[in-house]
Write an enzyme that holds these catalytic residues in place. Structure first.
Site, PDB file in Angstrom:
ATOM      1  N   ASP A 107     -32.806  25.423  -8.228  1.00 26.61           N
ATOM      2  CA  ASP A 107     -32.700  26.824  -8.124  1.00 26.61           C
ATOM      3  C   ASP A 107     -32.990  27.511  -6.921  1.00 26.61           C
ATOM      4  O   ASP A 107     -33.658  27.194  -6.001  1.00 26.61           O
ATOM      5  CB  ASP A 107     -33.616  27.462  -9.288  1.00 26.61           C
ATOM      6  CG  ASP A 107     -33.181  27.199 -10.667  1.00 26.61           C
ATOM      7  OD1 ASP A 107     -31.928  26.526 -10.738  1.00 26.61           O
ATOM      8  OD2 ASP A 107     -34.006  27.565 -11.606  1.00 26.61           O
ATOM      9  N   ARG A 158     -24.007  25.409  -6.890  1.00 30.20           N
ATOM     10  CA  ARG A 158     -23.957  26.430  -7.997  1.00 30.20           C
ATOM     11  C   ARG A 158     -23.887  27.866  -7.337  1.00 30.20           C
ATOM     12  O   ARG A 158     -24.589  28.228  -6.608  1.00 30.20           O
ATOM     13  CB  ARG A 158     -25.031  26.565  -8.984  1.00 30.20           C
ATOM     14  CG  ARG A 158     -25.092  27.550 -10.067  1.00 30.20           C
ATOM     15  CD  ARG A 158     -26.409  27.625 -10.541  1.00 30.20           C
ATOM     16  NE  ARG A 158     -26.982  26.479 -11.109  1.00 30.20           N
ATOM     17  CZ  ARG A 158     -28.320  26.309 -11.168  1.00 30.20           C
ATOM     18  NH1 ARG A 158     -29.228  27.316 -10.661  1.00 30.20           N
ATOM     19  NH2 ARG A 158     -28.609  25.227 -11.774  1.00 30.20           N
TER      20      ARG A 158
HETATM   21  P1  FAD Z   1     -23.049  40.005 -14.763  1.00 31.70           P
HETATM   22  O1  FAD Z   1     -22.433  40.697 -13.467  1.00 31.70           O
HETATM   23  O2  FAD Z   1     -24.375  40.190 -15.336  1.00 31.70           O
HETATM   24  O3  FAD Z   1     -22.065  40.428 -15.653  1.00 31.70           O
HETATM   25  C1  FAD Z   1     -20.739  40.377 -15.764  1.00 31.70           C
HETATM   26  C2  FAD Z   1     -20.071  40.282 -17.092  1.00 31.70           C
HETATM   27  O4  FAD Z   1     -20.321  39.039 -17.725  1.00 31.70           O
HETATM   28  C3  FAD Z   1     -20.476  41.394 -17.871  1.00 31.70           C
HETATM   29  O5  FAD Z   1     -19.701  42.449 -17.756  1.00 31.70           O
HETATM   30  C4  FAD Z   1     -20.055  40.684 -19.274  1.00 31.70           C
HETATM   31  O6  FAD Z   1     -18.673  40.612 -19.607  1.00 31.70           O
HETATM   32  C5  FAD Z   1     -20.508  39.341 -19.099  1.00 31.70           C
HETATM   33  N1  FAD Z   1     -21.866  39.114 -19.490  1.00 31.70           N
HETATM   34  C6  FAD Z   1     -22.978  39.040 -18.659  1.00 31.70           C
HETATM   35  N2  FAD Z   1     -24.175  38.905 -19.607  1.00 31.70           N
HETATM   36  C7  FAD Z   1     -23.591  39.056 -20.635  1.00 31.70           C
HETATM   37  C8  FAD Z   1     -24.524  38.869 -21.955  1.00 31.70           C
HETATM   38  N3  FAD Z   1     -25.882  38.652 -21.880  1.00 31.70           N
HETATM   39  N4  FAD Z   1     -23.670  38.738 -23.098  1.00 31.70           N
HETATM   40  C9  FAD Z   1     -22.456  38.990 -23.082  1.00 31.70           C
HETATM   41  N5  FAD Z   1     -21.740  39.144 -21.776  1.00 31.70           N
HETATM   42  C10 FAD Z   1     -22.426  38.993 -20.699  1.00 31.70           C
HETATM   43  N6  FAD Z   1     -29.806  33.516  -9.893  1.00 31.70           N
HETATM   44  C11 FAD Z   1     -30.727  33.296  -8.618  1.00 31.70           C
HETATM   45  O7  FAD Z   1     -30.842  34.226  -8.034  1.00 31.70           O
HETATM   46  N7  FAD Z   1     -30.886  31.884  -8.481  1.00 31.70           N
HETATM   47  C12 FAD Z   1     -30.773  31.016  -9.230  1.00 31.70           C
HETATM   48  O8  FAD Z   1     -30.912  29.614  -9.021  1.00 31.70           O
HETATM   49  C13 FAD Z   1     -29.983  31.179 -10.549  1.00 31.70           C
HETATM   50  N8  FAD Z   1     -29.442  30.326 -11.514  1.00 31.70           N
HETATM   51  C14 FAD Z   1     -28.752  30.588 -12.430  1.00 31.70           C
HETATM   52  C15 FAD Z   1     -27.975  29.585 -13.098  1.00 31.70           C
HETATM   53  C16 FAD Z   1     -26.981  29.895 -14.209  1.00 31.70           C
HETATM   54  C17 FAD Z   1     -26.707  28.593 -14.959  1.00 31.70           C
HETATM   55  C18 FAD Z   1     -26.730  30.983 -14.382  1.00 31.70           C
HETATM   56  C19 FAD Z   1     -25.816  31.396 -15.557  1.00 31.70           C
HETATM   57  C20 FAD Z   1     -27.300  32.295 -13.812  1.00 31.70           C
HETATM   58  C21 FAD Z   1     -28.202  31.910 -12.734  1.00 31.70           C
HETATM   59  N9  FAD Z   1     -28.702  32.659 -11.727  1.00 31.70           N
HETATM   60  C22 FAD Z   1     -29.402  32.707 -10.671  1.00 31.70           C
HETATM   61  C23 FAD Z   1     -28.629  34.380 -12.287  1.00 31.70           C
HETATM   62  C24 FAD Z   1     -27.444  35.155 -11.638  1.00 31.70           C
HETATM   63  O9  FAD Z   1     -27.851  35.293 -10.155  1.00 31.70           O
HETATM   64  C25 FAD Z   1     -27.140  36.367 -11.942  1.00 31.70           C
HETATM   65  O10 FAD Z   1     -28.265  37.260 -11.945  1.00 31.70           O
HETATM   66  C26 FAD Z   1     -26.913  36.290 -13.525  1.00 31.70           C
HETATM   67  O11 FAD Z   1     -26.055  35.321 -14.068  1.00 31.70           O
HETATM   68  C27 FAD Z   1     -25.884  37.504 -13.888  1.00 31.70           C
HETATM   69  O12 FAD Z   1     -24.653  37.798 -13.472  1.00 31.70           O
HETATM   70  P2  FAD Z   1     -23.177  37.089 -13.997  1.00 31.70           P
HETATM   71  O13 FAD Z   1     -22.582  36.549 -12.927  1.00 31.70           O
HETATM   72  O14 FAD Z   1     -23.684  36.224 -15.187  1.00 31.70           O
HETATM   73  O15 FAD Z   1     -22.544  38.494 -14.756  1.00 31.70           O
END
Ligand code: FAD
Length: 279
Positions: A107, A158
Site C-alpha cells: 500500500d 494499483r
Molecule cells: P470516489 O472519488 O470516492 O467516488 C467516486 C464514485 O465512486 C462515487 O461518486 C460513487 O459513484 C462511487 N463510490 C465510491 N464510494 C462508494 C460507496 N461507498 N458506495 C457506493 N458508491 C461509491 N489510497 C491510498 O492512498 N493508498 C492505498 O494504498 C490505497 N489502497 C486502496 C486499495 C483499494 C483496493 C481501493 C479500492 C482503494 C485504495 N485506496 C488507497 C483509497 C483511494 O485512494 C481512494 O481514497 C478511495 O478508493 C476513494 O476513491 P474512489 O476512486 O473509490 O472513488
C-alpha cells in the site's frame, strides 16, 4: 467481537475469518487481497509480530488453491521506525510469499513515504521477477514520473485517487482535477505497461474508462475495490469476465478502519444507523 455492522467492511478479527471470506468471494469469481489492519507502529515489538503474521498468512494461502494475495502497509511493518526495519520485514514477507507463489501488494501511505516504498518495490520486483505490486496515487503531481519508472519494474501497479490529505504544493486538491489526472494516468498505464494494471477505484466512470482503454489497446487489467463497497458492482464486473479483486481488511484493529468507512460516505453512515436501529 466485531459488531455485525462493522462485519460489512472487515472480515473478522482473525486470519481464519479472513481466509473463509476469500473462500466465499472465490465462489463468486472474485479474488481476495488480505490486509491485516495496523499502521504507524513506532516500535519493533509491534511491527515484527505483524510481519510474522503476514509470513504465516502467505504460507497458509500458499497451502490452499484459493485466489488470494496480501497487501501490506509500510508503516505497519516498520517504516516509522527505520528504513531498515521496513526493508527487513518486507523482504521476509516477500521471500516467504515468493516461495509460495503468493503475490504481495505494498500500500502507499503519505508522500513522505513514497520514495522509500518505490525503491523497495523496484528492488523486490526485479528480485522476484514481478511477484510484488505497489499502489500509486493520482492526486500526487509526481505520479506520472513514478509510472514511467514503474513501467520498467516487473510486477503490478494499483492506481488509486489517493486517501491522504497532501499539501497543495505537491498534490492536486480539486476532486475534478484528481479525476481528470486519474483518467490520464490510466491511459499512460494502458499504453506504456504490458500488463499488471490494477484499477483501485469504486468510481464507475474510472472503471468504464479502463474498459474503453482495454478495448482500444488490449492491455490486460484488473479492478480492485474494498470489502463492503459496491459489492453488487464487484459481482457484475466478475460476471462480465473482468478480473476483480476485493481488498479484505481483518484483525483486532478494526475500529478506526470501520469509523473511516462510515465517515467518508453518507450512505455508509445511514447503513450503520439502520443496522443499529434494526430498520
Ligand atoms: P470516489 O472519488 O470516492 O467516488 C467516486 C464514485 O465512486 C462515487 O461518486 C460513487 O459513484 C462511487 N463510490 C465510491 N464510494 C462508494 C460507496 N461507498 N458506495 C457506493 N458508491 C461509491 N489510497 C491510498 O492512498 N493508498 C492505498 O494504498 C490505497 N489502497 C486502496 C486499495 C483499494 C483496493 C481501493 C479500492 C482503494 C485504495 N485506496 C488507497 C483509497 C483511494 O485512494 C481512494 O481514497 C478511495 O478508493 C476513494 O476513491 P474512489 O476512486 O473509490 O472513488
Amino acid at each position: 467481537m466485531i459488531p455485525p455492522i462493522a462485519n460489512n467492511f472487515v472480515a473478522g478479527e482473525t486470519a481464519d475469518g479472513a481466509v473463509s471470506h476469500v473462500e466465499s468471494l472465490n465462489r463468486d469469481g472474485i479474488a481476495g487481497i488480505l490486509n491485516l489492519l495496523g499502521e504507524h507502529y513506532t516500535d519493533r515489538t509491534a511491527a515484527d509480530p505483524d510481519a510474522d503474521a503476514y509470513v504465516d498468512l502467505v504460507r497458509r494461502l500458499g497451502a490452499t488453491d484459493l485466489d488470494g494475495c496480501v497487501s501490506v502497509k509500510p508503516s505497519q511493518i516498520g517504516l516509522d521506525i527505520s528504513d531498515r526495519a521496513f526493508r527487513e520485514n518486507l523482504d521476509r514477507i516477500v521471500d516467504a510469499a515468493d516461495a509460495e507463489g503468493v503475490f504481495v501488494w505494498v500500500d502507499m501511505e503519505d508522500h513522505e513515504t513514497t520514495d522509500v516504498t518505490l525503491n523497495a518495490v523496484d528492488d523486490l520486483g526485479h528480485r522476484t521477477g514481478g511477484n510484488v505490486g505497489v499502489c500509486v496515487q493520482a492526486n500526487l503531481k509526481r505520479t506520472r514520473d513514478d509510472l514511467e519508472r514503474l513501467a520498467e519494474v516487473p510486477g503490478k501497479v494499483r492506481l488509486v485517487k489517493g486517501a491522504y490529505n497532501e499539501p497543495a504544493s505537491i498534490a492536486y486538491k480539486e476532486k475534478s482535477k484528481v479525476d481528470e489526472v486519474y483518467r490520464d494516468l490510466l491511459e499512460q498505464m494502458f499504453t506504456e505497461f504490458d500488463g499488471g494494471i490494477a484499477v483501485g477505484s469504486h468510481d464507475p466512470h474510472m472503471i468504464a474508462h479502463a474498459r474503453r482503454l482495454h478495448e482500444q489497446y488490449g492491455t490486460p487489467y484488473e479492478v480492485q475495490m474494498l470489502m463492503g463497497v459496491r459489492e453488487d458492482g464487484q459481482r457484475d464486473l466478475a460476471d462480465a469476465g473482468i478480473e476483480t479483486w476485493q481488498y479484505v481488511p481483518y484483525g483486532d484493529k478494526w475500529f478506526s478502519y470501520f469509523y473511516r468507512r462510515v465517515r467518508e460516505r453518507k450512505s455508509n453512515a445511514l447503513f450503520a444507523l439502520r443496522a443499529v436501529a434494526g430498520i
